[in-house]
Design a protein around this motif. Sequence first.
Motif, PDB file in Angstrom:
ATOM      1  N   THR A   9       1.282  -0.986   0.169  1.00 20.16           N
ATOM      2  CA  THR A   9       0.143   0.359  -0.016  1.00 20.16           C
ATOM      3  C   THR A   9       1.216   1.248  -0.230  1.00 20.16           C
ATOM      4  O   THR A   9       1.840   1.321   0.712  1.00 20.16           O
ATOM      5  CB  THR A   9      -1.177  -0.046   1.391  1.00 20.16           C
ATOM      6  OG1 THR A   9      -1.359  -1.290   1.180  1.00 20.16           O
ATOM      7  CG2 THR A   9      -1.715   1.070   1.165  1.00 20.16           C
ATOM      8  N   ARG A  19      -2.628   1.095  -4.655  1.00 19.92           N
ATOM      9  CA  ARG A  19      -1.940  -0.310  -3.765  1.00 19.92           C
ATOM     10  C   ARG A  19      -0.757  -0.446  -5.307  1.00 19.92           C
ATOM     11  O   ARG A  19      -0.894  -0.082  -6.353  1.00 19.92           O
ATOM     12  CB  ARG A  19      -2.464  -1.383  -3.821  1.00 19.92           C
ATOM     13  CG  ARG A  19      -3.767  -0.996  -2.984  1.00 19.92           C
ATOM     14  CD  ARG A  19      -4.683  -1.929  -2.070  1.00 19.92           C
ATOM     15  NE  ARG A  19      -4.556  -3.070  -1.259  1.00 19.92           N
ATOM     16  CZ  ARG A  19      -4.722  -4.215  -0.907  1.00 19.92           C
ATOM     17  NH1 ARG A  19      -6.056  -4.552  -1.347  1.00 19.92           N
ATOM     18  NH2 ARG A  19      -4.416  -5.393   0.004  1.00 19.92           N
ATOM     19  N   ILE A 123      -2.357  -0.483  -8.691  1.00 19.24           N
ATOM     20  CA  ILE A 123      -4.309  -0.162  -8.769  1.00 19.24           C
ATOM     21  C   ILE A 123      -4.814   0.769  -7.479  1.00 19.24           C
ATOM     22  O   ILE A 123      -4.506   1.081  -6.203  1.00 19.24           O
ATOM     23  CB  ILE A 123      -4.237  -1.663  -7.550  1.00 19.24           C
ATOM     24  CG1 ILE A 123      -3.617  -2.352  -7.851  1.00 19.24           C
ATOM     25  CG2 ILE A 123      -5.419  -2.162  -6.887  1.00 19.24           C
ATOM     26  CD1 ILE A 123      -3.875  -3.446  -7.185  1.00 19.24           C
ATOM     27  N   LEU A 125      -7.196   3.697  -5.521  1.00 18.59           N
ATOM     28  CA  LEU A 125      -8.717   3.679  -4.381  1.00 18.59           C
ATOM     29  C   LEU A 125      -9.282   4.586  -4.296  1.00 18.59           C
ATOM     30  O   LEU A 125      -8.485   5.958  -5.073  1.00 18.59           O
ATOM     31  CB  LEU A 125      -7.032   3.456  -2.880  1.00 18.59           C
ATOM     32  CG  LEU A 125      -6.426   2.321  -2.569  1.00 18.59           C
ATOM     33  CD1 LEU A 125      -6.157   2.145  -1.510  1.00 18.59           C
ATOM     34  CD2 LEU A 125      -7.153   1.454  -2.474  1.00 18.59           C
ATOM     35  N   GLN A 143     -10.563   0.316  -2.588  1.00 15.72           N
ATOM     36  CA  GLN A 143     -10.094  -0.799  -3.700  1.00 15.72           C
ATOM     37  C   GLN A 143     -11.304  -0.580  -4.438  1.00 15.72           C
ATOM     38  O   GLN A 143     -11.407  -0.795  -6.114  1.00 15.72           O
ATOM     39  CB  GLN A 143      -9.354  -1.003  -3.758  1.00 15.72           C
ATOM     40  CG  GLN A 143      -8.837  -1.952  -4.991  1.00 15.72           C
ATOM     41  CD  GLN A 143      -7.696  -2.926  -4.626  1.00 15.72           C
ATOM     42  OE1 GLN A 143      -7.398  -3.268  -3.520  1.00 15.72           O
ATOM     43  NE2 GLN A 143      -8.337  -4.705  -5.744  1.00 15.72           N
ATOM     44  N   GLU A 147     -12.759   0.361  -8.045  1.00 20.80           N
ATOM     45  CA  GLU A 147     -13.322  -0.373  -9.164  1.00 20.80           C
ATOM     46  C   GLU A 147     -15.309   0.107 -10.272  1.00 20.80           C
ATOM     47  O   GLU A 147     -14.745  -0.228 -10.998  1.00 20.80           O
ATOM     48  CB  GLU A 147     -13.094  -1.986  -8.755  1.00 20.80           C
ATOM     49  CG  GLU A 147     -12.538  -2.086  -8.850  1.00 20.80           C
ATOM     50  CD  GLU A 147     -12.120  -4.030  -8.169  1.00 20.80           C
ATOM     51  OE1 GLU A 147     -13.334  -4.075  -7.976  1.00 20.80           O
ATOM     52  OE2 GLU A 147     -10.974  -4.110  -8.154  1.00 20.80           O
TER      53      GLU A 147
END
Length: 466
Positions: A9, A19, A123, A125, A143, A147
């Motif tokens: 993280t 991440r 990735i 957040l 997260q 998405e």
Amino acid sequence: MSDEAPLETLFIAGRAAARRLRKARLLVVDGPDRGKTWAMERPRAAIGRSAVCEVHLNDRSVSGTHAEIEAVEEGWVLRDLGSTNGTFLGDIKVREVVMPLGARFRVGATLIQIDPGEGAIEIPLLEGDRWQELVGRSVAMRQVFAELDKVAPLDVTVLVTGETGTGKELVARAIHRVSKRAAGPMVVQDCSALPKDLVESILFGHEKGAFTGANERRSGCFEQAHKGTVFLDEVGELEIGLQPKLLRVLEGREVRRLGGTQTIPVDVRVIAATHRDLRAMAAGGTFREDLYYRLGVLTIELPPLRSRREDIPLLAAHLLGEFCKRNPDLGPRSFSDSALDRLSGLAFPGNVRELRNVVERAASLADNAEIAADDLLPASAARMLAVPARTSESDAAAVSEALLAMPFKDAKTRVLEGFEPQYLAAMLKKHGDNITRSAAAAGLTRYHLRELCKRYGLRSTDNEPE
């Protein structure tokens, strides 16, 4: 980024901002697929003989869904998925183990090595702690929010997975509100509650005279949702005989009513949800692979509450606020620090749904505006909400007041949540933890029983051939 941290993280000003996943490569060192490689560019990958697995092996001694690898901050987790022949790290048979890069493991007759890849994937957040009506400050939920924020506006099929009570329907409704179809209808259909003889009619509609009792033409849920969204809850419960018809609707965007000859175009977005492992079901032959691929164009996996306990105080305050708005006579209420500490320590096998029940019960019964620890359930909510055991005919139909305060669907789910692990544990004990014999006695397939054992953490063995 260190070799020991495949997933880490990244923080900005003390707050998690993203991440980072370190890429890896799986190499078949020995076995029928020797020399074959796969790039690990997602946090998790399934290994097995089935085509639904990211790592697809041509090894007959490997189960359909044999094992999986998941990137976590401690290393690469190798997890057996209830395989027939087991998963081995060296000579040790493992159920779950953390591996470093360079480790070798065996599934069936296939030896695989995990090596470093090139580069890393970031990735994102979500910056805030809320997305629509969903709340959570944990990295896992932020997260998910990121998405959802990306997926919701797109006119594509979405599959929402997660344990019972994690909020799959809430996610579906939020996606619909954010989508371009928000002005259209949203039709919710619980596939687990469909009467067997009316499933096709409810989904696709029927013509007058199509069957006994069909006194007039009826539109199915896809027609009803024209220009909007269809939410198929618990799609894993749909009988395999009906799955090809659902697949045709998804691919052709047209339906044919039961007893009809004409196809009717439907303009709908489909969101499906399930607490079942559709990948394992597809590998076991009780869920069509092509339907699994079609539903899972984009998959959102909701984490269980036990894996994000830091969200419990925020969730509890949010649920309490909603309850007080619906019941203004209670006045404003809040939780004491000791009450929040107790809530954070509870197991909540029923996830957010169970937390909501606990919060609403405490708010209803507390004598003061500040809810104290003693106002909370003295025992687990599952035990408090269980149907009381009775022997007399008059008491046989009695249920607890807590269950009666719930809608039928939620009450049914609560009872089943308590029944499944107790029944399965007793059945396994009776048959010496052997899956094949236990499955036969319970009337389940072996893969289904293995899936349930994994879900409830039940020990099982099976040395018989796949």
